[in-house]
Motif scaffolding. Sequence first.
Motif, short mmCIF file in Angstrom:
data_model
loop_
_atom_site.label_atom_id
_atom_site.label_comp_id
_atom_site.label_asym_id
_atom_site.label_seq_id
_atom_site.Cartn_x
_atom_site.Cartn_y
_atom_site.Cartn_z
N UNK A 157 0.42 -0.66 0.34
CA UNK A 157 -0.10 -0.09 0.08
C UNK A 157 0.98 1.67 -0.09
N UNK A 158 2.16 1.23 0.74
CA UNK A 158 2.59 2.37 0.72
C UNK A 158 3.31 2.57 -0.55
N UNK A 159 3.95 1.28 -1.08
CA UNK A 159 4.70 1.69 -2.01
C UNK A 159 3.03 1.91 -3.68
N UNK A 160 2.18 2.14 -3.57
CA UNK A 160 1.56 2.48 -4.57
C UNK A 160 1.28 3.76 -4.18
N UNK A 161 1.01 4.04 -2.93
CA UNK A 161 0.95 5.99 -2.55
C UNK A 161 2.13 6.57 -2.92
N UNK A 162 2.83 5.95 -2.68
CA UNK A 162 3.81 6.80 -3.42
C UNK A 162 4.40 6.53 -5.02
N UNK A 163 4.32 5.92 -5.18
CA UNK A 163 3.50 5.69 -6.96
C UNK A 163 2.56 6.38 -7.49
N UNK A 164 1.61 6.98 -7.07
CA UNK A 164 1.00 8.04 -7.28
C UNK A 164 1.13 8.98 -6.91
N UNK A 165 2.17 9.36 -5.85
CA UNK A 165 2.50 10.62 -5.59
C UNK A 165 3.86 11.12 -6.85
N UNK A 166 4.13 10.34 -7.03
CA UNK A 166 5.08 10.65 -8.20
C UNK A 166 4.59 10.43 -9.60
N UNK A 167 3.41 10.84 -10.03
CA UNK A 167 2.71 10.68 -11.33
C UNK A 167 1.79 11.59 -11.57
N UNK A 196 -3.01 12.95 -1.17
CA UNK A 196 -2.74 11.61 -1.78
C UNK A 196 -2.69 10.95 -0.03
N UNK A 197 -3.97 10.12 -0.21
CA UNK A 197 -3.85 8.85 0.66
C UNK A 197 -4.39 7.63 -0.06
N UNK A 211 -9.29 8.73 -7.65
CA UNK A 211 -9.43 7.79 -7.34
C UNK A 211 -8.77 6.93 -8.20
N UNK A 212 -7.46 6.28 -8.16
CA UNK A 212 -6.68 5.61 -8.43
C UNK A 212 -6.60 3.74 -8.47
N UNK A 213 -6.79 3.35 -9.30
CA UNK A 213 -6.25 1.79 -8.54
C UNK A 213 -4.62 1.01 -9.26
N UNK A 214 -4.24 1.00 -8.18
CA UNK A 214 -3.23 0.57 -8.62
C UNK A 214 -3.12 -1.22 -8.73
N UNK A 215 -2.13 -1.58 -9.46
CA UNK A 215 -1.90 -3.21 -9.00
C UNK A 215 -0.46 -3.27 -9.17
N UNK A 216 0.32 -3.77 -8.62
CA UNK A 216 1.36 -4.43 -7.48
C UNK A 216 2.13 -5.48 -7.62
N UNK A 217 2.85 -5.70 -8.38
CA UNK A 217 3.69 -7.39 -8.40
C UNK A 217 4.05 -7.54 -6.92
N UNK A 218 3.51 -8.65 -6.70
CA UNK A 218 3.50 -9.21 -4.94
C UNK A 218 4.65 -9.60 -4.79
N UNK A 219 5.37 -9.85 -5.45
CA UNK A 219 7.19 -10.23 -5.30
C UNK A 219 7.74 -9.10 -5.05
N UNK A 220 7.88 -8.05 -5.64
CA UNK A 220 8.71 -7.11 -5.91
C UNK A 220 8.35 -5.95 -5.75
N UNK A 221 7.57 -5.94 -5.84
CA UNK A 221 6.27 -4.23 -5.54
C UNK A 221 6.35 -3.24 -6.56
N UNK A 222 6.59 -3.74 -8.54
CA UNK A 222 6.43 -3.30 -9.51
C UNK A 222 4.94 -2.31 -9.66
#
Length: 546
Positions: free
Chosen positions: A137-147, A162-163, A198-209
Amino acid sequence: MKRKLAAVAVLSATAMLTGVVQVATTAQAAPAAPSLQAQAAQQREAVLAVANGQSAPLAGALGLGGQEKLVAKDAVVDKDGTRHLRFERTYAGLPVIGGDLVVHQKADGAVKSVDKAVSAQIALPSLTPKIPADKAAAQASGAVKATVGQTIDSDESPLVDVHQTGQAQLVVWATDGKPRLAYRTTVEGTRADGTPSAQILVTDAANGQVLSTHEKIETAAGTGTGIFVGQVPLNTNQNGSQFELKDTGRGGQSTTDMSNGESGSGSLFANTSNSFGDGTNNNRESAAVDAQFGAATTWDFYKNTFGRNGIRNDGVGALSRVHYGSNYVNAFWSDDCFCMSYGDGNNNSAPLTEIDVAGHEMSHGVTAATAALNYSGESGGLNEATSDIMGTMVEWYANLPSNPPNYWIGELINLRGDGSPLRYMDQPSKDGSSADYWDPNVGNLDVHYSSGVANHFFYLLSEGSGAKSINGFDYNSPTADGSSLAGIGRDKAAQIWYRALTVYFTSTTDYAGARAATLSAASDLYGANSAEYNAVAASWTAVNVN
């Protein structure tokens, strides 16, 4: 043997459906008869029950693994009994993104064909993620803040506030044909122009990509200069001495005043005169009249053209919110609140309530309830084009003297300040950014520009190529192959597109898939050797989709 088992399940489920319909028919004669909308909703639920009753044998017949299950999302039943059952898929109880499929059955339950969003087999070595949910979740939030996000005119608008919302959900990502364990996280925020995100992010559960990002708030329109619909009839609801902008005949859809705020549902418009607005922006009811009439017209268009009972086909009306935000130059549809929101434009003096905006936005809701086309790549272009196509058809259906129908998008809002439309269906490139024809890079364009290929296809299919005047508007539509085309009329073209959307499109449909889907739809409606079928093929060739 599996195919036969699926057919048996259909027959028993069909008998159950018949019983439901008979009960509804008997109830009509009783004093407390349910409304026609309630009956339609009951029958739709019965059809979905039929589909769910078949999910297990169908999963076996389709060769799905023991951990895979099908969950019915929608069903279309033709007059001859042919069924088109739309399913989502789960794996070991986890939602499969890209697992949606449509099963096409004969009236006797035999499977004719299947359209899958992804054909890959799902077999995961482990259901244990390498990254914990909180880190994902933290990685997803960080990715959105950068876009940055996108609005209708594709100006980039940075996100603020962003939250993360809720917990990261474990899912199976299969959209790219390489199934793997992933997390789905919702990250909310507000764009600089005031549009909620409201962005839906899908991230790899192995590496966070980051595997996918999808904006749920789908925007369109832009700035306007006036109130558009003129004098129109409205269905209102009497509540004591008050008359409300609430249409009980169309699923209870209503219009509220957001008072230039951005949260909540707003205040329902009501007065004692049962006469709303005066056509000027100085009267806050005037924009509400536009919105309420736009919602009613969109409802009527879908019902009378396709037999669709509301946006979700469940008889429930949507909420329209006007005077959203301060100096907000946009409009958007949100599935979360099942609502349309209209800003007041620059200086809060130009409400964005043109009728093709209403039709466009609410058609995003129809797409979400059916094919759920991904809002990126070529699928995203088809998503936007569907809204442009149906928004245009709503405008033709309304046929307002104050807003003569045409094949331009947002022609009255004057987004660019020079009186030009937002988009052109006859020659999309006239806006300076949209694609007239398909090429391998189309999917890399903003979805509002990649939509040009399908918009152009629809115009050519409807009206044909070359220079002509239609309803007082001049067009000159070219073709990629230099062919001369004669259209089949917008009504037939819309029937073909709607059937393709609701019966054949999946979340990952691209332009090649759209060609195949519309050809199947034309064959269903008019015959495999019909002039309409041949026109669909020629129109796709004319926009370089072969």
